[in-house]
Design a protein around this motif. Sequence first.
Motif, mmCIF file in Angstrom:
data_model
loop_
_atom_site.group_PDB
_atom_site.id
_atom_site.type_symbol
_atom_site.label_atom_id
_atom_site.label_comp_id
_atom_site.label_asym_id
_atom_site.label_seq_id
_atom_site.Cartn_x
_atom_site.Cartn_y
_atom_site.Cartn_z
ATOM 1 N N ASP A 146 6.227 -13.206 -3.989
ATOM 2 C CA ASP A 146 6.034 -12.961 -2.613
ATOM 3 C C ASP A 146 5.306 -13.277 -2.087
ATOM 4 O OD1 ASP A 146 7.220 -10.602 -0.876
ATOM 5 O OD2 ASP A 146 5.320 -10.193 -0.928
ATOM 6 N N ALA A 147 4.037 -13.110 -2.177
ATOM 7 C CA ALA A 147 2.796 -13.705 -1.901
ATOM 8 C C ALA A 147 3.563 -15.846 -0.415
ATOM 9 C CB ALA A 147 1.629 -13.622 -2.275
ATOM 10 N N ALA A 148 3.508 -16.148 -2.129
ATOM 11 C CA ALA A 148 4.222 -17.985 -1.578
ATOM 12 C C ALA A 148 4.983 -17.942 -0.145
ATOM 13 C CB ALA A 148 4.422 -18.141 -2.751
ATOM 14 N N ARG A 149 6.028 -16.478 -0.517
ATOM 15 C CA ARG A 149 6.606 -17.126 0.670
ATOM 16 C C ARG A 149 6.197 -16.417 2.167
ATOM 17 N NH1 ARG A 149 11.988 -18.443 -0.607
ATOM 18 N NH2 ARG A 149 12.208 -18.711 -3.146
ATOM 19 N N LEU B 26 -3.639 -13.547 2.628
ATOM 20 C CA LEU B 26 -2.596 -14.106 1.858
ATOM 21 C C LEU B 26 -3.431 -14.788 0.855
ATOM 22 C CD1 LEU B 26 0.497 -14.505 3.866
ATOM 23 C CD2 LEU B 26 -0.227 -13.399 1.401
ATOM 24 N N ASN B 27 -3.971 -15.691 0.784
ATOM 25 C CA ASN B 27 -4.899 -16.984 -0.138
ATOM 26 C C ASN B 27 -5.684 -15.936 -1.004
ATOM 27 O OD1 ASN B 27 -4.401 -19.994 -0.629
ATOM 28 N ND2 ASN B 27 -6.775 -19.662 -0.252
ATOM 29 N N LEU B 28 -6.485 -15.267 -0.440
ATOM 30 C CA LEU B 28 -7.129 -14.649 -0.745
ATOM 31 C C LEU B 28 -6.345 -13.490 -1.767
ATOM 32 C CD1 LEU B 28 -10.076 -12.973 1.585
ATOM 33 C CD2 LEU B 28 -10.604 -15.153 0.142
ATOM 34 N N GLU B 29 -5.026 -13.448 -1.559
ATOM 35 C CA GLU B 29 -3.954 -11.960 -2.182
ATOM 36 C C GLU B 29 -4.053 -13.379 -3.255
ATOM 37 O OE1 GLU B 29 -0.259 -9.979 -1.926
ATOM 38 O OE2 GLU B 29 -1.588 -10.084 -0.375
ATOM 39 N N LEU B 30 -3.497 -14.085 -2.697
ATOM 40 C CA LEU B 30 -3.094 -15.140 -4.131
ATOM 41 C C LEU B 30 -4.027 -15.501 -5.342
ATOM 42 C CD1 LEU B 30 -0.748 -17.701 -2.205
ATOM 43 C CD2 LEU B 30 0.071 -16.581 -3.982
ATOM 44 N N LEU C 48 4.064 -9.617 -17.198
ATOM 45 C CA LEU C 48 3.725 -10.948 -16.915
ATOM 46 C C LEU C 48 4.929 -11.953 -15.409
ATOM 47 C CD1 LEU C 48 2.417 -13.513 -17.256
ATOM 48 C CD2 LEU C 48 4.055 -14.437 -18.628
ATOM 49 N N ALA C 49 6.372 -11.035 -15.686
ATOM 50 C CA ALA C 49 7.532 -10.931 -14.510
ATOM 51 C C ALA C 49 7.451 -10.688 -13.375
ATOM 52 C CB ALA C 49 8.999 -10.612 -15.702
ATOM 53 N N ARG C 50 7.176 -9.511 -13.451
ATOM 54 C CA ARG C 50 6.091 -8.584 -12.393
ATOM 55 C C ARG C 50 4.972 -9.361 -11.725
ATOM 56 N NH1 ARG C 50 6.712 -4.353 -15.904
ATOM 57 N NH2 ARG C 50 4.343 -3.991 -16.248
ATOM 58 N N ARG C 51 3.957 -10.010 -12.397
ATOM 59 C CA ARG C 51 2.964 -10.584 -12.036
ATOM 60 C C ARG C 51 3.532 -12.109 -11.159
ATOM 61 N NH1 ARG C 51 -1.345 -7.705 -11.349
ATOM 62 N NH2 ARG C 51 -2.094 -6.739 -13.749
ATOM 63 N N ALA C 52 4.880 -12.380 -11.448
ATOM 64 C CA ALA C 52 5.162 -13.635 -11.283
ATOM 65 C C ALA C 52 5.879 -13.439 -10.170
ATOM 66 C CB ALA C 52 5.966 -14.770 -11.859
ATOM 67 N N ASN C 53 6.958 -12.122 -9.882
ATOM 68 C CA ASN C 53 6.823 -11.227 -8.489
ATOM 69 C C ASN C 53 5.855 -11.363 -7.879
ATOM 70 O OD1 ASN C 53 9.948 -11.570 -9.848
ATOM 71 N ND2 ASN C 53 9.714 -9.799 -10.425
ATOM 72 N N GLN C 54 5.714 -11.194 -7.837
ATOM 73 C CA GLN C 54 4.148 -10.736 -7.104
ATOM 74 C C GLN C 54 3.260 -12.255 -6.203
ATOM 75 O OE1 GLN C 54 1.193 -8.493 -9.015
ATOM 76 N NE2 GLN C 54 2.485 -6.090 -8.182
ATOM 77 N N LYS D 210 -5.159 -12.954 -12.473
ATOM 78 C CA LYS D 210 -4.803 -11.873 -13.170
ATOM 79 C C LYS D 210 -3.238 -11.970 -13.702
ATOM 80 C CE LYS D 210 -5.958 -7.671 -10.005
ATOM 81 N NZ LYS D 210 -5.134 -6.723 -9.496
ATOM 82 N N PHE D 211 -2.124 -13.179 -13.793
ATOM 83 C CA PHE D 211 -1.679 -13.898 -14.034
ATOM 84 C C PHE D 211 -2.393 -14.429 -15.696
ATOM 85 C CE2 PHE D 211 1.933 -17.522 -14.773
ATOM 86 C CZ PHE D 211 2.593 -16.410 -14.266
ATOM 87 N N ALA D 212 -3.329 -15.296 -15.498
ATOM 88 C CA ALA D 212 -3.645 -15.869 -16.247
ATOM 89 C C ALA D 212 -4.122 -15.277 -17.203
ATOM 90 C CB ALA D 212 -4.814 -16.985 -15.437
ATOM 91 N N ASP D 213 -5.490 -13.784 -16.791
ATOM 92 C CA ASP D 213 -5.698 -13.080 -18.018
ATOM 93 C C ASP D 213 -3.889 -12.116 -18.351
ATOM 94 O OD1 ASP D 213 -7.912 -13.097 -17.231
ATOM 95 O OD2 ASP D 213 -7.956 -11.204 -15.723
#
Length: 356
Positions: free
Chosen positions: A218-221, A109-113, A209-215, A119-122
């Motif tokens: 989800d990974a954080a939770r 999960l950490n690697l996924e984050l 950007l909102a889709r990235r934020a949701n991902q 990508k979020f920063a991009d």
Amino acid sequence: LLTLIASVYLIYQLNDAPADDAGSSSAALEVLLETQAASTQAQRILAGDFGAEAGEVAAEDAFGEAADRLGEMATGDLAEEQKALLGDIRSVLGEIREGQPDLLALRGLNLELEALTSKFADSIYALQGELNIQREPVIMAHLERLRLLGSAMPVLVQGLRRGEPESDRRILDTEMELQQIVRGMQAGDPGLGITPVSEEIVGNAVAGLARRANQISDAARRSLTLASTIPSTRAAADRLDQLGVQFGATVTLTAPAVKAGLSAEEMRVYALLGGGIFIVLLMLWLWFRATGRSSRAQQLAEQNEDDQQAILRLLDELGNLADGDLTVQATVSQDITGAIADSINYAIEALRDLVE
């Protein structure tokens, strides 16, 4: 170093030992060294201080091999107290192994984050490059805040794994703030001074950007769910450390008195002294290791806090801009907001010239 000291001390004692006692001391020494190896690797796995994923895989393999050898060792040559301690060691090793799948999943999960936040920063950089967004200083500042929140998430999850205090609360707070800003860009948020982004091209970028934020959310939770088993695994690893120390004391105390010319009383004194030195050195080693991890984590936390304070200061300075106050002036400093503040001041000056 501790293993070397313990080995030299015990070999020195066993060098002239009678033949009938040598097997017993050799078996006990083997248990001690394997327990120390397993304990060291378990603490490394929990700390997660690796330059690359291969380093953690190697630590997991080394832990598994040491645990397997401890599980297969014959106990016939051990003293009764040593047999009991070995049984406890095997039980604790089983507890650590039960927690390993969650640690492995948390690493994934950490690697996924890390990939998601990159990508979020991009996406944020792409939005900041849009001309219409550059004319909105408040949104520019919030975009920079979003980038900081996203980049902090993998660090916070790593802190969760290390058992750093309040990591779970900080993850939830970061995730909630991230979502609030993204929703504000989509629908507006008077409390944050954000008006909704409506232009089609820019609006689509905000939706991405909102889709990235949701991902990321989800990974954080999911990381919080996985981390619920870590305290018990960490407690088992700490217990393994303690059992290693206890077993080391029995090896020292039950080793034969082989030094010619020394009385039994003198040998007891030397044995106790050796055991005490061994335990003190082990405690010092653990303390230095924990101090090093805490120092690195503290530096990251302080840098992140400085960046967050700079963003909040900039947002505070621009609070009246949303009401049309063109006399606002952002502070240009050497921190992370310096370049943004300079651009905002330029945009405000241009707007002021247009109005005049």
